[in-house]
Design a protein around this motif. Sequence first.
Motif, mmCIF file in Angstrom:
data_model
loop_
_atom_site.group_PDB
_atom_site.id
_atom_site.type_symbol
_atom_site.label_atom_id
_atom_site.label_comp_id
_atom_site.label_asym_id
_atom_site.label_seq_id
_atom_site.Cartn_x
_atom_site.Cartn_y
_atom_site.Cartn_z
ATOM 1 N N VAL A 18 8.759 105.517 100.891
ATOM 2 C CA VAL A 18 9.202 106.403 101.971
ATOM 3 C C VAL A 18 9.076 107.810 101.401
ATOM 4 C CG1 VAL A 18 11.213 107.160 103.306
ATOM 5 C CG2 VAL A 18 10.776 104.718 102.982
ATOM 6 N N SER A 19 8.561 108.732 102.168
ATOM 7 C CA SER A 19 8.380 110.080 101.623
ATOM 8 C C SER A 19 9.734 110.676 101.227
ATOM 9 C CB SER A 19 7.677 111.000 102.628
ATOM 10 O OG SER A 19 8.560 111.405 103.647
ATOM 11 N N TYR A 20 9.680 111.484 100.189
ATOM 12 C CA TYR A 20 10.889 112.165 99.711
ATOM 13 C C TYR A 20 11.493 112.999 100.827
ATOM 14 C CZ TYR A 20 13.710 115.529 97.103
ATOM 15 O OH TYR A 20 14.739 116.324 96.665
ATOM 16 N N SER A 21 10.650 113.682 101.572
ATOM 17 C CA SER A 21 11.111 114.517 102.678
ATOM 18 C C SER A 21 11.866 113.688 103.711
ATOM 19 C CB SER A 21 9.917 115.219 103.324
ATOM 20 O OG SER A 21 10.322 115.929 104.462
ATOM 21 N N THR A 22 11.304 112.545 104.085
ATOM 22 C CA THR A 22 11.966 111.675 105.062
ATOM 23 C C THR A 22 13.298 111.180 104.523
ATOM 24 O OG1 THR A 22 9.891 110.978 106.075
ATOM 25 C CG2 THR A 22 11.777 109.488 106.323
ATOM 26 N N LEU A 23 13.307 110.721 103.280
ATOM 27 C CA LEU A 23 14.542 110.204 102.691
ATOM 28 C C LEU A 23 15.642 111.259 102.666
ATOM 29 C CD1 LEU A 23 16.115 107.945 101.287
ATOM 30 C CD2 LEU A 23 15.164 108.767 99.128
ATOM 31 N N THR A 24 15.308 112.471 102.252
ATOM 32 C CA THR A 24 16.347 113.503 102.192
ATOM 33 C C THR A 24 16.851 113.862 103.586
ATOM 34 O OG1 THR A 24 14.698 115.282 102.125
ATOM 35 C CG2 THR A 24 15.522 114.481 100.008
ATOM 36 N N LYS A 25 15.958 113.922 104.554
ATOM 37 C CA LYS A 25 16.377 114.237 105.926
ATOM 38 C C LYS A 25 17.261 113.141 106.508
ATOM 39 C CE LYS A 25 12.459 117.173 106.932
ATOM 40 N NZ LYS A 25 11.154 117.278 107.606
ATOM 41 N N VAL A 26 16.933 111.885 106.203
ATOM 42 C CA VAL A 26 17.739 110.765 106.684
ATOM 43 C C VAL A 26 19.117 110.804 106.035
ATOM 44 C CG1 VAL A 26 17.957 108.244 106.589
ATOM 45 C CG2 VAL A 26 15.810 109.281 107.320
ATOM 46 N N GLU A 27 19.164 111.022 104.737
ATOM 47 C CA GLU A 27 20.451 111.082 104.043
ATOM 48 C C GLU A 27 21.322 112.219 104.555
ATOM 49 O OE1 GLU A 27 20.439 111.048 99.813
ATOM 50 O OE2 GLU A 27 19.770 108.971 99.713
ATOM 51 N N GLN A 28 20.715 113.322 104.902
ATOM 52 C CA GLN A 28 21.465 114.475 105.397
ATOM 53 C C GLN A 28 21.829 114.343 106.866
ATOM 54 O OE1 GLN A 28 18.863 117.747 104.495
ATOM 55 N NE2 GLN A 28 19.134 117.512 102.288
ATOM 56 N N GLY A 29 21.298 113.320 107.527
ATOM 57 C CA GLY A 29 21.586 113.137 108.935
ATOM 58 C C GLY A 29 20.775 114.037 109.847
ATOM 59 N N VAL A 30 19.753 114.674 109.299
ATOM 60 C CA VAL A 30 18.905 115.569 110.071
ATOM 61 C C VAL A 30 17.916 114.778 110.918
ATOM 62 C CG1 VAL A 30 17.110 117.353 109.837
ATOM 63 C CG2 VAL A 30 19.119 117.393 108.357
ATOM 64 N N MET A 31 17.575 113.571 110.440
ATOM 65 C CA MET A 31 16.556 112.762 111.091
ATOM 66 C C MET A 31 17.020 111.306 111.106
ATOM 67 S SD MET A 31 12.814 112.427 109.453
ATOM 68 C CE MET A 31 11.830 110.984 109.665
ATOM 69 N N PRO A 32 16.872 110.619 112.226
ATOM 70 C CA PRO A 32 17.226 109.196 112.243
ATOM 71 C C PRO A 32 16.169 108.384 111.513
ATOM 72 C CG PRO A 32 16.320 109.827 114.358
ATOM 73 C CD PRO A 32 16.421 111.093 113.533
ATOM 74 N N ALA A 33 16.577 107.271 110.949
ATOM 75 C CA ALA A 33 15.635 106.392 110.253
ATOM 76 C C ALA A 33 15.035 105.414 111.240
ATOM 77 C CB ALA A 33 16.348 105.636 109.143
ATOM 78 N N SER A 34 13.747 105.244 111.137
ATOM 79 C CA SER A 34 13.073 104.254 111.976
ATOM 80 C C SER A 34 13.337 102.868 111.385
ATOM 81 C CB SER A 34 11.570 104.522 111.990
ATOM 82 O OG SER A 34 11.028 104.261 110.706
ATOM 83 N N PRO A 35 13.127 101.820 112.167
ATOM 84 C CA PRO A 35 13.280 100.464 111.620
ATOM 85 C C PRO A 35 12.411 100.231 110.388
ATOM 86 C CG PRO A 35 13.221 100.357 113.999
ATOM 87 C CD PRO A 35 12.881 101.786 113.618
ATOM 88 N N SER A 36 11.216 100.812 110.346
ATOM 89 C CA SER A 36 10.361 100.599 109.169
ATOM 90 C C SER A 36 10.930 101.294 107.934
ATOM 91 C CB SER A 36 8.929 101.069 109.442
ATOM 92 O OG SER A 36 8.888 102.442 109.715
ATOM 93 N N VAL A 37 11.535 102.458 108.107
ATOM 94 C CA VAL A 37 12.169 103.145 106.975
ATOM 95 C C VAL A 37 13.376 102.341 106.492
ATOM 96 C CG1 VAL A 37 13.504 105.199 106.303
ATOM 97 C CG2 VAL A 37 11.344 105.450 107.532
ATOM 98 N N ILE A 38 14.187 101.859 107.409
ATOM 99 C CA ILE A 38 15.350 101.048 107.032
ATOM 100 C C ILE A 38 14.894 99.819 106.255
ATOM 101 C CG2 ILE A 38 17.273 99.660 107.894
ATOM 102 C CD1 ILE A 38 17.326 101.602 110.327
ATOM 103 N N GLY A 39 13.858 99.154 106.742
ATOM 104 C CA GLY A 39 13.344 97.973 106.063
ATOM 105 C C GLY A 39 12.821 98.289 104.675
#
Length: 85
Positions: A18-39
């Motif tokens: 998972v891209s670092y950018s996506t992970l940090t945004k998800v952790e910060q609550g800026v972006m929701p995680a897609s089912p594929s990211v959760i998996g």
Amino acid sequence: MRKVRRLTQRELADLSHVSYSTLTKVEQGVMPASPSVIGALARALSVPVSELNGRGLDPGRCHLVHRPAHPAPARAGHALREGLL
């Protein structure tokens, strides 16, 4: 979970593909995680998806980063930040 396993965000991003950018945004609550990211994160952490979100692949209920309760309500789909750390 990430901090319990002593993983940095960069290490978990690399392990999960998972891209670092996506992970940090998800952790910060800026972006929701897609089912594929959760998996991908569940696989990288060797935990069932249900341990991250408690209800299958419902991104609005996923608990990726544990944080104390905040007075401002989180938008649906942004609650992923409560469980990973």
